[in-house]
Design a protein around this motif. Structure first.
Motif: not given
Length: 706
Positions: A397-399, A450, A453-454, A458-459, A463
């Motif tokens: 999820q989210n990468g 993935s 996302w990075h 992401t979360l 990043g």
């Protein structure tokens, strides 16, 4: 000192790794023997474990610790069995060992325990009854079931005056609790015990799991219903946890045994029991179960080396580590599909995961991916590696892949900046080992997502910094790297910013993506450009010129130029995962500093002893342990990147064996046949933490193959 050992001498010392044993000199000293443990697993998260003399030194010990929702919901059902032997003439020998509040040990059956050894992965115990008779016990589990076999056989001869046999009395101790907790008994609480001749069914209370105890058909069961109060778990005392427990004895089994006769007590929480158990062919069914276990052991060795019959003799360490690796590889069934189709959980290669450590961990994404190359690739278990990688990417999820699957099977947790990047490394090594490019084609869209996302973030503030291409991560109150100790709201080593090993992993992931894109005839430019930017900045940003090693974290807390110069082992990954990030001179200088400050015979310290934050001790209550966890405590798995860098710098294979020997030697100690999680940072570097840890075994196994 470690480097100067003679390789031939080391090989000789390790030649008995297959025939591990603990002798009378250890067993006779109960205080020493209580430090030795054994472990048997069942491939679905359940296990059996105890001290070699029988006492439950941990609340996690048990002969039947069932994974009721594989591989989680571990429940302690039967903690142990005490044995009593009534000899001809009436003398009663009590073979059990129990420790109670105040350190009282009663009985002291270790005085009869002559030897403990491993035959394959099955622990054996030999008790000396007199000059002519010994009693042997062995313990194993049915693969894929919450079923434990405890088998006894009398060896030796009886004189005509002695009669036909001896009376064996088995006293099981029962519970029904989560393996993280303890039980406080009550005079008003009696377990429900349904006795039927040579068997009984036990249920602690309404709604509790029902489990069966089934003996040889000539045995008889007599209900008792006693509580044994204030059993002491000394390991929990050391860890500052609740260390006392009351255990329930539902009854006792009695049987007369003769020399050569097998008597097996079967413990099971399965609703459908194996055929013939408890009946006239009870021991025949048990024999078949034992043959299945032994056949599986041979299969594991064959898959690992294609020479199961000779591997234990040719390379006893490899053979032993292959079996140690198997203990962590378990099924994580697809319950949603099984509920819909009303199917029982299936054990298949495409639904495997890795237990991080016994006795208290479940499966963690980071630990799984770090362990995978050693546990699965070095042992030839490629289909399971393939299935595991597919399973974890399906949870992305989210990468990010999950960091942790909670014990009760709740939603996964994703608080990790590195687990997903370790997955890229695991996939890369899998592909290089197997050439399974069909898996790459299947997973590539998920991997692209993935990376994206990075890049965009992401979360947990994970990043890319667009200036240097490096990966930053960090959020208040969240632990994101493998140095993840947390006490309530206190993150002990937050490492917010740009951690060195996270960026080595990030660079390695981009390098792999570039190569994979080229292979699949996809534009590799985005990965190439970002990888090149990182290479231009990595050494310039991370190299700590004054110390001649790498910063542990740069741009700490998002402040440009604020760097953490703590001397830690994380920097090794810059040279082991991405050799082109550092010059040979930098790699050699860094290795020298790590060797001088962090290398011990048991692995690498997590922090230099010269650092003001260094902790000289690990064991203690939760605050002591977690505050020391990554502040000096030795980690065995870190020998992996150290060996990688040592090989790069010196390219001397003979120098590697003496580095590994002290860790391999732990196979004889602590939990026989496995390697612990951590060790104390000062001599004598006593093993600590989990007594069997996946990445400790995995990295040792991977290095051994070198």
């Amino acid at each position: 000192m470690v480097l100067e050992q003679d390789a031939d001498t080391v090989r000789q010392a390790l030649s008995n790794a297959w025939n591990l044993q603990v002798g009378w000199e250890v067993c006779a000293d109960v205080q020493t023997a209580l430090n030795y443990e054994w472990l048997v697993t069942n491939g679905i998260g359940g296990y059996a474990s105890g001290s070699v003399v029988g006492a439950t030194t941990r609340s996690y010990h048990g002969l039947l610790v069932a994974a009721l929702r594989p591989p989680v919901e571990r429940t302690v059902l039967v903690t142990k069995i005490d044995e009593e032997v009534t000899m001809p003439g009436g003398r009663i020998l009590k073979l059990g060992v129990n420790e109670y509040h105040g350190g009282v040990i009663d009985p002291q059956g270790n005085n009869f325990l002559e030897q403990v050894w491993l035959e394959g992965d099955i622990p054996y115990f030999r008790y000396r009854l007199d000059d002519n008779l010994t009693l042997e016990k062995r313990i194993w589990m049915e693969y894929g079931q919450n079923t434990t076999f405890v088998q006894y056989v009398l060896r030796g001869t009886l004189t005509s005056e002695d009669g036909q046999g001896v009376l064996l009395t088995l006293l099981p101790f029962c519970l029904s609790r989560d393996y993280h907790s303890v039980t406080q008994g009550s005079n008003d609480w009696h377990f429900r015990v349904n006795a039927q001749g040579n068997r009984c069914r036990v249920q602690a209370y309404d709604g509790a799991p029902v489990y069966s105890l089934i003996a040889h058909p000539s045995a008889s069961f007599s209900p008792t219903g006693f509580w044994y109060w204030h059993v002491l778990h000394r390991r929990e005392s050391e860890r500052g946890l609740n260390d006392q427990e009351d255990v329930y004895q539902p009854g006792m089994f009695r049987v007369v045994i003769t020399p050569g006769m097998h008597m097996t007590l079967v413990l099971s929480s399965e609703q459908t029991l194996l055929a013939d158990l408890g009946g006239a062919h009870h021991e025949d069914a048990v024999t078949l179960a034992l043959m299945r276990r032994q056949r599986r052991t041979k299969q594991l060795l064959t898959v690992a080396d294609h020479s199961a019959d000779t591997l234990p003799g040719r390379d006893p360490v490899l053979a032993r580590l292959v079996l140690a690796a198997d203990q962590f590889i378990v099924a994580r069934p697809d319950y949603s599909q099984q509920r819909a189709l009303r199917l029982a959980p299936r054990l298949s290669p495409d639904r495997k995961t890795i237990i991080a450590g016994y006795p208290w961990f479940t499966d963690w994404g980071r630990d799984t991916m770090i362990s995978l190359p050693g546990l699965l690739l070095s042992t030839g278990r490629y289909s399971e590696a393939r299935g595991l990688l597919k399973a974890f990417t399906s949870f992305m999820q989210n990468g990010l892949i999950p960091n942790h699957f909670p014990d009760q099977g709740d939603m996964p947790e994703y608080n990790t900046a590195d687990a997903t990047l370790w997955m890229f490394r695991a996939i890369d090594l899998y592909l290089k080992t197997t050439g399974d490019w069909s898996l790459l084609k299947e997973l590539f869209p998920t991997l692209v997502d993935s990376i994206q996302w990075h890049v965009r973030g992401t979360l947990y503030n994970i990043g890319v910094d667009p200036v240097d291409g490096l990966l930053h991560a960090g959020a208040p109150g969240v632990q994101l790297t493998w140095m993840d100790a947390k006490v309530d709201d206190w993150v002990v080593t937050p490492r917010r910013g740009k951690p060195v090993e996270v960026n080595a992993l990030w660079y390695a992931a981009l390098t792999a993506m570039e190569a994979w894109a080229v292979r699949l005839s996809i534009d590799a430019t985005p990965y190439s450009e970002l990888r090149t930017r990182i290479r231009q900045h990595f050494a310039a940003r991370f190299w700590y010129d004054e110390g001649s090693y790498l910063y542990d974290v740069i741009d700490v807390n998002g402040v440009a130029g604020q760097n953490d110069a703590s001397l830690r082992p994380n920097q090794l990954f810059a040279a082991s995962l991405a050799p082109d990030l550092l010059t040979d001179q930098q790699a050699a200088s860094m290795l020298h500093m790590v060797t001088e400050h962090l290398l011990t015979p048991s692995g690498l310290r997590s922090l230099s002893p010269t650092d003001s934050a260094y902790h000289k001790h690990f064991n203690g209550d939760r605050l002591q342990r977690d505050s020391a966890y990554h502040q000096g405590t030795v980690w065995q798995w870190l020998i992996g990147p150290y060996i990688d860098v040592h090989w790069r710098v010196y390219h001397n294979r003979d120098a590697l064996l003496p580095l590994l020997q002290p860790i391999v030697q732990q196979l004889w100690n602590s939990c026989i046949g496995s390697i612990s999680e951590v060790a104390e940072p000062e001599a004598p570097y006593t093993p600590a933490g989990c007594f069997a840890q996946a990445w400790s075994v995995g990295e040792l196994l991977r290095c051994w193959m070198i």
